[in-house]
Design an enzyme around this catalytic site. Structure first.
Site, short mmCIF file in Angstrom:
data_model
loop_
_atom_site.label_atom_id
_atom_site.label_comp_id
_atom_site.label_asym_id
_atom_site.label_seq_id
_atom_site.Cartn_x
_atom_site.Cartn_y
_atom_site.Cartn_z
N LYS A 21 -21.04 -56.30 -40.80
CA LYS A 21 -20.56 -56.47 -39.42
C LYS A 21 -19.23 -57.22 -39.42
CE LYS A 21 -22.59 -59.80 -36.99
NZ LYS A 21 -22.04 -60.84 -36.13
N SER A 164 -16.13 -73.82 -34.77
CA SER A 164 -16.16 -72.45 -35.27
C SER A 164 -14.85 -72.12 -35.98
CB SER A 164 -16.37 -71.48 -34.11
OG SER A 164 -16.25 -70.14 -34.55
N ASP A 309 -24.91 -67.46 -41.85
CA ASP A 309 -25.74 -66.40 -41.29
C ASP A 309 -26.92 -66.02 -42.17
OD1 ASP A 309 -24.42 -66.18 -38.89
OD2 ASP A 309 -23.02 -64.68 -39.60
N LYS A 410 -28.00 -56.44 -32.24
CA LYS A 410 -26.67 -57.07 -32.20
C LYS A 410 -25.97 -56.95 -33.55
CE LYS A 410 -24.28 -61.12 -30.51
NZ LYS A 410 -23.32 -61.32 -31.59
#
Length: 429
Positions: A21, A164, A309, A410
């Site tokens: 992704k 971030s 992640d 998602k």
């Protein structure tokens, strides 16, 4: 839709990893910022990458796609003058395009997920865009956000990296197109440096020159650059595969996943090393990971910042490990689709796991005998939480029902299809 995960002692079979992704969204963007036609082979299909497809089309790129590739004719440094963009629930897409929208006269990013992305703050990027002369109208840093740009100016820019790394990546995509040279200094800490490395890798492949300091805290970006139209091939996705690998680790398994490059820059590749540290029998050669799980795992200590992640999947595996595991330097998990520390651990406790949290740590007291299960749990509309909770369901003593599990789309729409193909007992309700 909900999903019921029934305890499954054995997983067996082979799958190909879905495409990354992170790389897909970045390749889509650099292809749109090029003048000319680029081809992306094996692009990911997920809500995030589809949001980027939709938005670059709205901004003036043309896209033609078949089952193996997407061909994009870009708009270069001159996106279409449009009034509104809808990124859905895709935070990275929002942040990257907030920077690119600075090239437009006025664009409003709408708020279609008020309970998820709509709650996430973007103040650090808003502040940096202000330094470029871009006016931003916002709701205390949150959506809806209106960008009034047209003539952003380079120069000396600061950006905070403590929440971030996506704010920095957004500026790195924009500044090469500006008339002036830019110097970007990262303030405070920089989260997820590995992901910034992916951004720099993609920018380099697109012909963009950026000088980065070794610690990734300072950048010199020459202005007046042009993105080059190129061919790109998307590698397999470690963040999604982390959940499948963890599922194989906690069961009796013989599971093979193809298309996971040994030399990948994805930080989540660390899941392979962590599972080895947990004494899971596995090999990783020729871009193939082969797990022969026996259900026996040892506790581990791991700095999760470089593999954000994959942390939730590793925590799920640690639920069944012998001893106490500690995942530290993970505070940025709190600023995702949900608070991936408090919200996730609350659901793990419902299932019977013994877990503790600190501001930047997750502590797991392993239960090799398994957990009770037999509960309905809330995944907080978060794809990573859904996948991680499904791992726990495979080793629970009674089925677990995960609410709103369709939000797994998602990042990994085929996730439940893939684990079902390996033998997992999963039922949609």
């Amino acid at each position: 839709m909900d999903v019921i995960v029934t305890p499954t002692p054995v997983l067996k079979g082979e799958i190909g990893a879905l495409s990354s992704k992170n790389y897909t969204t970045r390749y889509l963007l650099v292809a749109a910022l090029a003048e000319g036609t680029s081809t992306i082979h094996f692009p990911a299909h997920s809500e995030d990458s589809d949001a980027m497809r939709r938005c670059i089309r709205d901004l003036g790129a043309t896209l033609e796609e078949d089952e193996e590739k997407i061909v994009i004719t870009g708009f270069g440094s001159r996106p279409k003058d449009i009034k509104e963009l809808n990124v859905g629930n895709a935070g990275a897409v929002l942040r990257f395009l907030m920077a690119i929208a600075a090239l437009c006269p006025e664009v409003t990013f709408v708020n279609t997920y008020p309970d998820s992305l709509g709650k996430r703050p973007h103040d650090d990027l808003i502040e940096s865009l202000g330094q470029l002369g871009v006016e931003v109208e916002h709701q205390q840093g949150r959506l809806p956000i209106t960008i009034r740009g047209g003539q952003p100016k380079g120069g000396k820019i600061t950006v905070s990296g403590s929440v971030s790394s996506q704010y920095l990546s957004a500026l790195l995509f924009l500044t090469p197109l500006l008339a002036e040279d830019s110097e970007i200094t990262v303030l405070h800490d920089l989260k997820s440096k590995v992901v910034v490395g992916q951004t720099l890798e993609v920018l380099s492949q697109a012909g963009i020159v950026i000088e980065a300091s070794e610690d990734l805290m300072h950048y010199r970006v020459p202005g007046r650059q042009q993105y080059k139209a190129q061919e790109y091939t998307v590698q397999g996705d470690y963040p999604g595969s982390a959940a499948v690998l963890a599922a194989a680790a906690v069961t009796q398994s013989d599971v093979t996943i193809h298309r996971l490059p040994v030399e990948s820059k994805q930080g989540e590749k660390a899941v392979v090393d962590v599972l080895k540290m947990m004494q899971v029998p596995l090999t990783h050669e020729n871009d193939i990971v082969h797990v022969q799980g026996n259900g026996h795992l040892k506790a581990v200590e791991f700095d999760g910042d470089a593999a954000t992640d994959a942390v939730l999947a590793m925590v799920a595996a640690a639920v069944f490990a012998e001893g106490t595991s500690r995942f530290y330097n993970v505070e940025n998990l709190r600023y995702k689709e949900c608070d991936r520390i408090t919200d996730y651990l609350n659901e793990l406790r419902k299932a019977g796991a013994h877990v503790e949290e600190k501001q930047a740590e997750i502590i797991v007291h392993g239960r090799p005998e398994g957990v009770e299960g037999g509960v309905t749990i809330d995944a907080h509309y978060d794809h990573r939480v859904i996948m991680a909770l499904s791992i726990v369901g495979l080793r629970a003593k009674a089925p677990i029902r995960i609410q709103d599990a369709h939000h797994v789309a998602k990042s990994y729409p085929q996730y439940f299809d893939h684990i079902q193909a390996l033998g997992a007992q999963v039922e949609w309700v």
